[in-house]
Design a protein around this motif. Structure first.
Motif, mmCIF file in Angstrom:
data_model
loop_
_atom_site.group_PDB
_atom_site.id
_atom_site.type_symbol
_atom_site.label_atom_id
_atom_site.label_comp_id
_atom_site.label_asym_id
_atom_site.label_seq_id
_atom_site.Cartn_x
_atom_site.Cartn_y
_atom_site.Cartn_z
ATOM 1 N N SER A 81 53.160 -46.342 -9.956
ATOM 2 C CA SER A 81 52.266 -47.253 -10.519
ATOM 3 C C SER A 81 52.974 -48.203 -10.981
ATOM 4 O O SER A 81 53.525 -48.139 -11.977
ATOM 5 N N ILE A 134 41.778 -45.694 -8.108
ATOM 6 C CA ILE A 134 42.520 -46.911 -8.533
ATOM 7 C C ILE A 134 41.476 -47.873 -9.208
ATOM 8 O O ILE A 134 40.467 -47.937 -8.264
ATOM 9 N N ARG A 182 43.299 -42.374 -13.560
ATOM 10 C CA ARG A 182 43.730 -41.913 -12.191
ATOM 11 C C ARG A 182 43.152 -40.757 -11.568
ATOM 12 O O ARG A 182 42.783 -40.757 -10.394
#
Length: 411
Positions: A256, A135, A307
């Motif tokens: 997310s 992240i 990611r």
């Protein structure tokens, strides 16, 4: 009521997950139950098909937390009765900008409800998932042990089988065209497009994306439930890395927060593929939907590349599937009496807004109790009343952003 084959205690209209769970609950209570489905049973034209839906309890609205936990218990009870599994437990990970309102809201709710969560910074995420997930530096993640995957079509089939075992009658290819109150004998009469007529003391409408159309045809009232077509994509895991993302390990279901809102699951239904999709779609007519209109996937591809550290092939989806959401303006459910001339004899369950499937067992219980007793135990239903839209067209007031995005259809 009489023993006529066309007379029932409860008629449930709509054989998706909500209607099937409700029929199971009413039959379980000893009611003669009829479940009517407008298409084939287990069809793929609505919202209750496919191979995976996620379970998680991290909600920015605290009124969903207990519903998710009760549903988890009821899923296990139904599985024990059926003799097979539809629910696989996994961890769950939420991620997003550190200052995101949604993340902060549900983190506070989890703490207030003594629901254990673990806050992770970027380096902790990299360490916890051994280089499989990353992240940005200005993001945080919230990890919980409570997550999971439901197999949708199998789950619908399970509740239908359990309802049958309890004596319910299931009829498919029975499109309902009208519901009328029977003034002399009491109760209601359901009419189908094929000319069938069924009498019931009570009725539950769980028609999914067709709820707005059906209610309007019956009462003339416009429920603020808008069908939205969405897509699910699976992406190929690069060779040699498949086991890193496989179900049964420690890789979580995930969400997310931000623009776009993205969600996904470990690799389950298709070996070597992982589900990653955007929580958005195009407004549609459920009878004239475009069936996967073209969409710009650039932002999703960029997110996957950032990611998943190059371990997925994000050049093009390996698989694409279509389904529908039934959206309310506030993305909260409608669980209420239809009212008007029907008073409390007809109950509506709809507007599940892309996040209701996981709660189907408790929603089935709520709808069954509402239609049979006029109330439901253990759930504050004020957030789900139809009348909230009379007070405010946007429904429940919230301090955080909507989760489902709306995109314009090119068609």
């Amino acid at each position: 009521m009489s023993s006529s084959t066309n007379e029932f205690d409860v008629i449930v209209i709509g054989g998706g997950i909500m209607g099937s769970a409700t029929a199971y609950q009413t039959a379980k209570r000893g009611c003669r139950t009829l479940l009517l489905e407008q298409f084939d049973l287990l069809h793929h034209r609505g919202s209750s098909h496919g191979e995976s839906h996620t379970i998680h309890a991290t909600y920015p609205e605290d009124y969903y937390t207990d519903m998710v936990f009760e549903s988890s218990k009821l899923w296990r009870e139904a599985e024990a009765e059926a003799g097979y599994r539809v629910y696989t437990s996994t961890p769950h990970l939420d991620m997003g900008p550190a200052n995101g309102v949604n993340l902060q809201a549900f983190k506070a709710i989890c703490q207030r409800n003594s629901f254990p969560v673990e806050a992770l910074n970027p380096s902790a995420v990299a360490k916890k998932f051994s280089g499989r997930l990353s992240i940005p530096e200005d993001w945080i993640a919230v990890y919980t042990e409570f997550g999971g995957i439901i197999k949708p079509t199998k789950a619908v089939s399970m509740f239908q089988a359990l309802a049958l075992q309890r004596g319910a009658v299931l009829k498919d290819n029975m499109a309902v065209k009208d519901i009328k109150r029977e003034e002399v004998r009491g109760g209601i009469v359901v009419y189908t497009a094929m000319g069938d007529k069924f009498r019931g003391r009570k009725c539950v409408v769980t028609a999914g994306a067709w709820t707005k159309k059906l209610v309007h045809s019956i009462t003339g009232h416009e429920l603020p439930i808008q069908p939205l077509e969405t897509a699910v994509w699976h992406w190929r895991i690069k060779e040699g890395h498949e086991e890193k993302y496989a179900i049964g390990g420690d890789f979580p279901t995930f969400a997310s927060y931000g623009q776009p809102y993205i969600y996904g699951t470990p690799s389950l239904e298709f070996p070597g593929l992982i589900k990653i999709a955007v929580h958005c779609g195009c407004l549609c007519d459920p009878d004239k939907r475009p069936w996967l209109p073209g969409r710009d996937l650039d932002s999703l591809k960029e997110w996957i590349g950032g990611r998943f550290l190059g371990l997925l092939d994000c050049s093009t989806p390996a698989s694409t599937q279509s389904c529908m959401y039934s959206m309310t303006p506030d993305e909260d459910f409608v669980l209420d009496f239809l009212g008007g001339e029907f008073k409390e004899d007809v109950v509506i369950g709809g507007g599940f807004s892309g996040h209701g499937f996981k709660m189907a067992p408790v929603i089935g219980r709520i709808l069954a109790e509402l239609v049979l007793t006029g109330s439901a135990d253990g759930v504050e239903l004020k957030h789900f009343r139809i009348g909230r839209f009379d007070e405010n067209p946007k429904g429940n007031v919230k301090e955080f952003a909507d989760q489902v995005g709306f995109i314009e259809s090119p068609n």
